[in-house]
Write a protein that holds these residues in place. Structure first.
Motif, PDB file in Angstrom:
ATOM      1  N   THR A  95       0.838  -1.196   0.000  1.00  0.00           N
ATOM      2  CA  THR A  95       0.000   0.000   0.000  1.00  0.00           C
ATOM      3  C   THR A  95       0.877   1.251   0.000  1.00  0.00           C
ATOM      4  O   THR A  95       1.966   1.263   0.566  1.00  0.00           O
ATOM      5  CB  THR A  95      -0.921   0.041   1.232  1.00  0.00           C
ATOM      6  OG1 THR A  95      -0.129  -0.008   2.426  1.00  0.00           O
ATOM      7  CG2 THR A  95      -1.900  -1.132   1.205  1.00  0.00           C
ATOM      8  N   TYR A 141       0.658   5.863  -0.365  1.00  0.00           N
ATOM      9  CA  TYR A 141       0.019   7.138  -0.673  1.00  0.00           C
ATOM     10  C   TYR A 141       1.036   7.945  -1.452  1.00  0.00           C
ATOM     11  O   TYR A 141       2.175   8.132  -0.990  1.00  0.00           O
ATOM     12  CB  TYR A 141      -0.412   7.889   0.588  1.00  0.00           C
ATOM     13  CG  TYR A 141      -1.049   9.227   0.247  1.00  0.00           C
ATOM     14  CD1 TYR A 141      -2.224   9.273  -0.489  1.00  0.00           C
ATOM     15  CD2 TYR A 141      -0.448  10.427   0.607  1.00  0.00           C
ATOM     16  CE1 TYR A 141      -2.797  10.476  -0.856  1.00  0.00           C
ATOM     17  CE2 TYR A 141      -1.013  11.642   0.256  1.00  0.00           C
ATOM     18  CZ  TYR A 141      -2.188  11.661  -0.476  1.00  0.00           C
ATOM     19  OH  TYR A 141      -2.748  12.854  -0.849  1.00  0.00           O
ATOM     20  N   GLU A 158      -3.569   2.199  -3.454  1.00  0.00           N
ATOM     21  CA  GLU A 158      -3.608   3.489  -2.762  1.00  0.00           C
ATOM     22  C   GLU A 158      -4.267   3.338  -1.389  1.00  0.00           C
ATOM     23  O   GLU A 158      -5.312   2.711  -1.255  1.00  0.00           O
ATOM     24  CB  GLU A 158      -4.375   4.525  -3.580  1.00  0.00           C
ATOM     25  CG  GLU A 158      -4.379   5.889  -2.901  1.00  0.00           C
ATOM     26  CD  GLU A 158      -5.089   6.959  -3.698  1.00  0.00           C
ATOM     27  OE1 GLU A 158      -4.533   8.060  -3.839  1.00  0.00           O
ATOM     28  OE2 GLU A 158      -6.203   6.681  -4.187  1.00  0.00           O
ATOM     29  N   ASP A 159      -3.638   3.922  -0.381  1.00  0.00           N
ATOM     30  CA  ASP A 159      -4.173   3.952   0.975  1.00  0.00           C
ATOM     31  C   ASP A 159      -3.862   5.333   1.543  1.00  0.00           C
ATOM     32  O   ASP A 159      -2.690   5.676   1.737  1.00  0.00           O
ATOM     33  CB  ASP A 159      -3.538   2.852   1.830  1.00  0.00           C
ATOM     34  CG  ASP A 159      -4.151   2.752   3.221  1.00  0.00           C
ATOM     35  OD1 ASP A 159      -4.782   3.730   3.677  1.00  0.00           O
ATOM     36  OD2 ASP A 159      -3.981   1.703   3.866  1.00  0.00           O
ATOM     37  N   LYS A 160      -4.887   6.108   1.804  1.00  0.00           N
ATOM     38  CA  LYS A 160      -4.695   7.471   2.293  1.00  0.00           C
ATOM     39  C   LYS A 160      -4.587   7.552   3.814  1.00  0.00           C
ATOM     40  O   LYS A 160      -4.222   8.604   4.349  1.00  0.00           O
ATOM     41  CB  LYS A 160      -5.849   8.368   1.821  1.00  0.00           C
ATOM     42  CG  LYS A 160      -5.942   8.538   0.321  1.00  0.00           C
ATOM     43  CD  LYS A 160      -7.108   9.437  -0.060  1.00  0.00           C
ATOM     44  CE  LYS A 160      -7.185   9.636  -1.565  1.00  0.00           C
ATOM     45  NZ  LYS A 160      -8.325  10.510  -1.950  1.00  0.00           N
ATOM     46  N   GLU A 161      -4.897   6.458   4.503  1.00  0.00           N
ATOM     47  CA  GLU A 161      -4.942   6.493   5.964  1.00  0.00           C
ATOM     48  C   GLU A 161      -3.723   5.845   6.628  1.00  0.00           C
ATOM     49  O   GLU A 161      -3.056   6.453   7.455  1.00  0.00           O
ATOM     50  CB  GLU A 161      -6.226   5.800   6.452  1.00  0.00           C
ATOM     51  CG  GLU A 161      -7.510   6.458   5.957  1.00  0.00           C
ATOM     52  CD  GLU A 161      -7.696   7.855   6.507  1.00  0.00           C
ATOM     53  OE1 GLU A 161      -7.235   8.120   7.637  1.00  0.00           O
ATOM     54  OE2 GLU A 161      -8.279   8.695   5.799  1.00  0.00           O
ATOM     55  N   ASN A 162      -3.451   4.588   6.250  1.00  0.00           N
ATOM     56  CA  ASN A 162      -2.348   3.847   6.877  1.00  0.00           C
ATOM     57  C   ASN A 162      -1.505   3.118   5.840  1.00  0.00           C
ATOM     58  O   ASN A 162      -1.385   1.887   5.868  1.00  0.00           O
ATOM     59  CB  ASN A 162      -2.906   2.834   7.891  1.00  0.00           C
ATOM     60  CG  ASN A 162      -3.488   3.504   9.112  1.00  0.00           C
ATOM     61  OD1 ASN A 162      -2.761   4.025   9.962  1.00  0.00           O
ATOM     62  ND2 ASN A 162      -4.826   3.500   9.201  1.00  0.00           N
ATOM     63  N   ASP A 189      -4.484  19.661   1.221  1.00  0.00           N
ATOM     64  CA  ASP A 189      -5.050  18.395   1.689  1.00  0.00           C
ATOM     65  C   ASP A 189      -4.114  17.230   1.394  1.00  0.00           C
ATOM     66  O   ASP A 189      -3.967  16.315   2.215  1.00  0.00           O
ATOM     67  CB  ASP A 189      -6.413  18.159   1.035  1.00  0.00           C
ATOM     68  CG  ASP A 189      -7.116  16.946   1.631  1.00  0.00           C
ATOM     69  OD1 ASP A 189      -7.297  16.912   2.873  1.00  0.00           O
ATOM     70  OD2 ASP A 189      -7.479  16.033   0.870  1.00  0.00           O
ATOM     71  N   LEU A 228      -2.640  14.766   4.311  1.00  0.00           N
ATOM     72  CA  LEU A 228      -2.751  13.309   4.311  1.00  0.00           C
ATOM     73  C   LEU A 228      -1.375  12.656   4.428  1.00  0.00           C
ATOM     74  O   LEU A 228      -1.194  11.687   5.173  1.00  0.00           O
ATOM     75  CB  LEU A 228      -3.458  12.839   3.043  1.00  0.00           C
ATOM     76  CG  LEU A 228      -4.960  13.102   2.954  1.00  0.00           C
ATOM     77  CD1 LEU A 228      -5.477  12.799   1.556  1.00  0.00           C
ATOM     78  CD2 LEU A 228      -5.715  12.284   3.989  1.00  0.00           C
ATOM     79  N   LEU A 236       0.070  13.075   8.061  1.00  0.00           N
ATOM     80  CA  LEU A 236      -0.556  12.172   9.031  1.00  0.00           C
ATOM     81  C   LEU A 236      -0.090  10.735   8.824  1.00  0.00           C
ATOM     82  O   LEU A 236       0.179  10.015   9.798  1.00  0.00           O
ATOM     83  CB  LEU A 236      -2.074  12.270   8.918  1.00  0.00           C
ATOM     84  CG  LEU A 236      -2.673  13.621   9.334  1.00  0.00           C
ATOM     85  CD1 LEU A 236      -4.151  13.684   8.957  1.00  0.00           C
ATOM     86  CD2 LEU A 236      -2.477  13.868  10.830  1.00  0.00           C
ATOM     87  N   ALA A 237       0.025  10.312   7.572  1.00  0.00           N
ATOM     88  CA  ALA A 237       0.456   8.944   7.293  1.00  0.00           C
ATOM     89  C   ALA A 237       1.893   8.700   7.743  1.00  0.00           C
ATOM     90  O   ALA A 237       2.222   7.647   8.306  1.00  0.00           O
ATOM     91  CB  ALA A 237       0.304   8.638   5.806  1.00  0.00           C
ATOM     92  N   LYS A 247       2.094   8.266  11.372  1.00  0.00           N
ATOM     93  CA  LYS A 247       1.606   6.945  11.799  1.00  0.00           C
ATOM     94  C   LYS A 247       2.615   5.838  11.515  1.00  0.00           C
ATOM     95  O   LYS A 247       2.383   4.683  11.902  1.00  0.00           O
ATOM     96  CB  LYS A 247       0.288   6.625  11.086  1.00  0.00           C
ATOM     97  CG  LYS A 247      -0.886   7.480  11.539  1.00  0.00           C
ATOM     98  CD  LYS A 247      -2.126   7.141  10.703  1.00  0.00           C
ATOM     99  CE  LYS A 247      -3.289   8.051  11.052  1.00  0.00           C
ATOM    100  NZ  LYS A 247      -4.473   7.794  10.174  1.00  0.00           N
TER     101      LYS A 247
END
Length: 256
Positions: A88, A90, A108-112, A127, A131, A134-135, A138
Protein backbone atom coordinates in the motif's frame (compact mmCIF):
# COMPACT_ATOMS: atom_id res chain seq x y z
CA UNK A 1 40.09 7.46 -21.55
CA UNK A 2 37.48 6.05 -23.90
CA UNK A 3 34.26 5.34 -22.03
CA UNK A 4 32.27 2.16 -22.65
CA UNK A 5 28.89 3.44 -21.44
CA UNK A 6 27.04 6.67 -20.68
CA UNK A 7 24.48 7.61 -18.03
CA UNK A 8 22.84 10.83 -19.18
CA UNK A 9 20.59 13.39 -17.52
CA UNK A 10 17.77 14.85 -19.61
CA UNK A 11 16.39 18.24 -18.54
CA UNK A 12 19.11 20.88 -18.77
CA UNK A 13 21.43 18.47 -20.57
CA UNK A 14 19.62 17.12 -23.64
CA UNK A 15 16.89 19.76 -23.61
CA UNK A 16 15.85 22.64 -21.35
CA UNK A 17 12.19 22.72 -20.48
CA UNK A 18 10.56 22.98 -23.90
CA UNK A 19 13.67 24.38 -25.54
CA UNK A 20 15.85 22.23 -27.77
CA UNK A 21 19.56 21.89 -27.09
CA UNK A 22 20.86 20.91 -30.56
CA UNK A 23 24.23 19.83 -29.19
CA UNK A 24 22.47 17.46 -26.79
CA UNK A 25 20.49 15.91 -29.62
CA UNK A 26 23.65 15.50 -31.70
CA UNK A 27 25.44 13.93 -28.72
CA UNK A 28 22.81 11.19 -28.51
CA UNK A 29 22.89 10.65 -32.28
CA UNK A 30 26.68 10.17 -32.04
CA UNK A 31 26.24 7.58 -29.28
CA UNK A 32 23.75 5.71 -31.42
CA UNK A 33 25.98 5.78 -34.52
CA UNK A 34 28.90 4.45 -32.51
CA UNK A 35 26.80 1.72 -30.89
CA UNK A 36 27.76 2.88 -27.40
CA UNK A 37 25.35 1.79 -24.65
CA UNK A 38 23.57 4.62 -22.86
CA UNK A 39 20.80 5.13 -20.36
CA UNK A 40 18.88 8.32 -19.69
CA UNK A 41 18.71 8.65 -15.92
CA UNK A 42 16.23 11.28 -14.85
CA UNK A 43 14.93 12.48 -11.51
CA UNK A 44 11.77 13.69 -13.25
CA UNK A 45 8.82 11.54 -12.17
CA UNK A 46 6.02 13.39 -13.96
CA UNK A 47 6.20 11.20 -17.09
CA UNK A 48 6.30 7.46 -17.74
CA UNK A 49 9.23 6.12 -19.77
CA UNK A 50 6.86 5.76 -22.74
CA UNK A 51 5.84 9.41 -22.37
CA UNK A 52 9.50 10.45 -22.22
CA UNK A 53 10.21 8.36 -25.31
CA UNK A 54 7.39 10.07 -27.21
CA UNK A 55 8.47 13.52 -26.05
CA UNK A 56 12.07 12.93 -27.13
CA UNK A 57 10.96 11.75 -30.56
CA UNK A 58 8.32 14.41 -31.22
CA UNK A 59 9.94 17.47 -29.63
CA UNK A 60 13.69 16.87 -29.57
CA UNK A 61 14.55 14.78 -32.64
CA UNK A 62 15.72 11.79 -30.58
CA UNK A 63 14.40 8.32 -31.35
CA UNK A 64 15.42 6.00 -28.51
CA UNK A 65 14.11 2.64 -27.17
CA UNK A 66 11.91 2.80 -24.06
CA UNK A 67 14.37 0.59 -22.17
CA UNK A 68 17.00 3.35 -22.45
CA UNK A 69 14.93 5.54 -20.12
CA UNK A 70 15.29 5.00 -16.36
CA UNK A 71 13.29 7.35 -14.17
CA UNK A 72 13.30 7.98 -10.44
CA UNK A 73 9.81 6.42 -10.46
CA UNK A 74 11.25 3.08 -11.62
CA UNK A 75 14.08 3.31 -9.11
CA UNK A 76 11.55 4.07 -6.35
CA UNK A 77 9.62 0.89 -7.16
CA UNK A 78 12.84 -1.13 -7.18
CA UNK A 79 13.58 0.24 -3.68
CA UNK A 80 10.05 -0.46 -2.40
CA UNK A 81 10.33 -4.05 -3.60
CA UNK A 82 13.64 -4.39 -1.78
CA UNK A 83 12.10 -3.01 1.46
CA UNK A 84 9.11 -5.38 1.22
CA UNK A 85 7.03 -3.51 3.82
CA UNK A 86 3.66 -4.03 2.20
CA UNK A 87 1.66 -3.29 -0.94
CA UNK A 88 0.00 0.00 0.00
CA UNK A 89 1.14 3.55 -0.74
CA UNK A 90 0.02 7.14 -0.67
CA UNK A 91 1.60 9.02 -3.56
CA UNK A 92 2.03 12.73 -4.11
CA UNK A 93 3.05 13.07 -7.73
CA UNK A 94 1.91 13.09 -11.33
CA UNK A 95 1.09 10.48 -13.95
CA UNK A 96 4.57 9.06 -14.35
CA UNK A 97 4.98 8.27 -10.66
CA UNK A 98 1.45 7.15 -9.85
CA UNK A 99 1.10 4.95 -12.93
CA UNK A 100 4.40 3.21 -12.25
CA UNK A 101 3.65 2.51 -8.59
CA UNK A 102 0.06 1.34 -9.04
CA UNK A 103 0.87 -0.76 -12.11
CA UNK A 104 3.60 -2.43 -10.03
CA UNK A 105 0.85 -3.78 -7.77
CA UNK A 106 0.65 -1.22 -4.98
CA UNK A 107 -2.78 -0.08 -3.77
CA UNK A 108 -3.61 3.49 -2.76
CA UNK A 109 -4.17 3.95 0.97
CA UNK A 110 -4.70 7.47 2.29
CA UNK A 111 -4.94 6.49 5.96
CA UNK A 112 -2.35 3.85 6.88
CA UNK A 113 -0.09 3.19 3.87
CA UNK A 114 3.16 1.27 4.09
CA UNK A 115 4.83 4.02 2.03
CA UNK A 116 4.37 7.72 1.45
CA UNK A 117 6.06 8.59 -1.85
CA UNK A 118 6.59 12.23 -2.78
CA UNK A 119 7.54 13.49 -6.22
CA UNK A 120 6.88 16.64 -8.20
CA UNK A 121 3.17 17.53 -8.26
CA UNK A 122 2.08 20.68 -10.06
CA UNK A 123 -1.47 20.16 -8.74
CA UNK A 124 -0.33 20.06 -5.12
CA UNK A 125 -2.94 20.94 -2.50
CA UNK A 126 -2.84 21.47 1.23
CA UNK A 127 -5.05 18.40 1.69
CA UNK A 128 -2.51 16.17 -0.09
CA UNK A 129 0.21 17.47 2.23
CA UNK A 130 -2.01 16.93 5.26
CA UNK A 131 -2.75 13.31 4.31
CA UNK A 132 0.95 12.63 3.73
CA UNK A 133 1.91 14.27 7.03
CA UNK A 134 -0.56 12.17 9.03
CA UNK A 135 0.46 8.94 7.29
CA UNK A 136 4.15 9.55 7.95
CA UNK A 137 3.40 10.32 11.59
CA UNK A 138 1.61 6.95 11.80
CA UNK A 139 4.75 5.18 10.61
CA UNK A 140 4.65 5.05 6.82
CA UNK A 141 8.08 4.86 5.20
CA UNK A 142 8.73 8.38 3.86
CA UNK A 143 10.28 8.30 0.37
CA UNK A 144 11.36 11.32 -1.65
CA UNK A 145 11.77 10.42 -5.29
CA UNK A 146 14.55 12.96 -5.70
CA UNK A 147 16.16 15.84 -3.81
CA UNK A 148 16.01 18.45 -6.61
CA UNK A 149 14.97 21.71 -4.97
CA UNK A 150 14.51 23.32 -8.39
CA UNK A 151 13.89 22.27 -11.98
CA UNK A 152 15.31 24.26 -14.91
CA UNK A 153 12.67 25.45 -17.37
CA UNK A 154 12.33 28.08 -20.06
CA UNK A 155 10.69 30.25 -17.36
CA UNK A 156 13.63 29.87 -14.98
CA UNK A 157 14.26 27.68 -11.93
CA UNK A 158 10.94 26.42 -10.57
CA UNK A 159 10.27 24.45 -7.34
CA UNK A 160 11.26 20.80 -7.65
CA UNK A 161 10.25 17.64 -5.83
CA UNK A 162 12.89 18.25 -3.16
CA UNK A 163 11.11 21.44 -2.12
CA UNK A 164 7.89 19.49 -1.50
CA UNK A 165 9.76 16.77 0.38
CA UNK A 166 11.46 19.43 2.53
CA UNK A 167 8.08 20.85 3.51
CA UNK A 168 6.87 17.43 4.68
CA UNK A 169 10.17 16.81 6.44
CA UNK A 170 9.61 20.03 8.39
CA UNK A 171 5.98 19.12 9.15
CA UNK A 172 6.73 15.56 10.33
CA UNK A 173 10.29 15.87 11.68
CA UNK A 174 11.00 12.62 9.83
CA UNK A 175 13.96 12.29 7.49
CA UNK A 176 12.97 10.93 4.06
CA UNK A 177 14.74 8.22 2.10
CA UNK A 178 15.83 9.82 -1.17
CA UNK A 179 15.94 7.63 -4.28
CA UNK A 180 17.01 9.82 -7.21
CA UNK A 181 20.37 11.30 -8.08
CA UNK A 182 22.79 11.72 -6.37
CA UNK A 183 21.78 8.73 -4.24
CA UNK A 184 23.16 5.23 -4.63
CA UNK A 185 19.79 3.52 -5.21
CA UNK A 186 19.16 4.95 -8.66
CA UNK A 187 22.81 4.82 -9.72
CA UNK A 188 23.35 1.18 -8.78
CA UNK A 189 20.12 0.11 -10.47
CA UNK A 190 21.01 2.15 -13.57
CA UNK A 191 24.41 0.47 -13.82
CA UNK A 192 22.74 -2.94 -13.51
CA UNK A 193 20.51 -2.07 -16.45
CA UNK A 194 23.32 -0.65 -18.57
CA UNK A 195 25.66 -3.55 -17.85
CA UNK A 196 28.93 -1.60 -18.06
CA UNK A 197 31.83 -1.31 -15.65
CA UNK A 198 31.42 1.50 -13.13
CA UNK A 199 34.77 3.20 -13.82
CA UNK A 200 34.24 2.99 -17.60
CA UNK A 201 30.79 4.60 -17.45
CA UNK A 202 30.50 8.38 -17.72
CA UNK A 203 27.80 10.30 -15.82
CA UNK A 204 26.74 13.28 -17.95
CA UNK A 205 24.63 16.12 -16.55
CA UNK A 206 24.08 19.83 -15.97
CA UNK A 207 23.41 19.87 -12.22
CA UNK A 208 26.41 19.54 -9.92
CA UNK A 209 24.31 18.80 -6.83
CA UNK A 210 22.48 15.86 -8.40
CA UNK A 211 24.06 14.60 -11.65
CA UNK A 212 27.71 15.22 -10.89
CA UNK A 213 27.51 14.34 -7.20
CA UNK A 214 25.79 11.13 -8.32
CA UNK A 215 28.96 10.26 -10.20
CA UNK A 216 31.40 11.50 -7.56
CA UNK A 217 29.58 9.85 -4.64
CA UNK A 218 29.21 6.53 -6.48
CA UNK A 219 32.68 6.24 -8.05
CA UNK A 220 31.76 7.12 -11.64
CA UNK A 221 33.67 9.58 -13.84
CA UNK A 222 31.70 12.74 -14.55
CA UNK A 223 31.02 15.26 -17.32
CA UNK A 224 29.41 18.57 -16.35
CA UNK A 225 27.87 20.58 -19.19
CA UNK A 226 26.96 24.15 -18.27
CA UNK A 227 23.77 24.36 -20.32
CA UNK A 228 21.36 24.07 -17.39
CA UNK A 229 21.51 24.37 -13.62
CA UNK A 230 25.20 24.78 -12.74
CA UNK A 231 26.78 27.79 -14.42
CA UNK A 232 30.31 28.09 -15.79
CA UNK A 233 31.25 30.76 -13.25
CA UNK A 234 30.43 28.36 -10.39
CA UNK A 235 32.80 25.61 -11.51
CA UNK A 236 35.98 26.97 -9.91
CA UNK A 237 34.38 26.95 -6.45
CA UNK A 238 32.89 23.45 -6.61
CA UNK A 239 34.10 21.31 -3.67
CA UNK A 240 35.11 18.35 -5.86
CA UNK A 241 35.83 19.04 -9.51
CA UNK A 242 34.09 17.03 -12.25
CA UNK A 243 36.40 14.99 -14.46
CA UNK A 244 35.26 17.00 -17.49
CA UNK A 245 33.54 20.38 -17.87
CA UNK A 246 32.11 21.61 -21.18
CA UNK A 247 30.10 24.63 -22.28
CA UNK A 248 28.41 22.41 -24.89
CA UNK A 249 28.20 18.69 -25.58
CA UNK A 250 29.29 19.55 -29.12
CA UNK A 251 32.79 19.87 -27.63
CA UNK A 252 32.91 16.25 -26.45
CA UNK A 253 35.49 13.99 -28.07
CA UNK A 254 34.36 10.36 -27.87
CA UNK A 255 37.79 9.10 -28.88
CA UNK A 256 39.95 11.11 -26.48
Amino acid sequence: MTYKGYLIDLDGTIYKGKERIPAGEAFVHDLQKRGLPYLFVTNNTTRTPQMVQTMLREQFNIDTPEETIYTASLATIDYMKDMNRGQTAYVIGETGLKTAIYEAGYQEDKENPAYVVVGLDTDLTYDKLALATLAIQKGALFIGTNPDLNIPTERGLLPGAGSLVALLEAATRVNPVYIGKPNAVIMNKALERLGTNRRETLMVGDNYSTDIRAGIDNDLPTLLVTTGFTKAEEVASLPVQPDHVLASLAEWDFDA
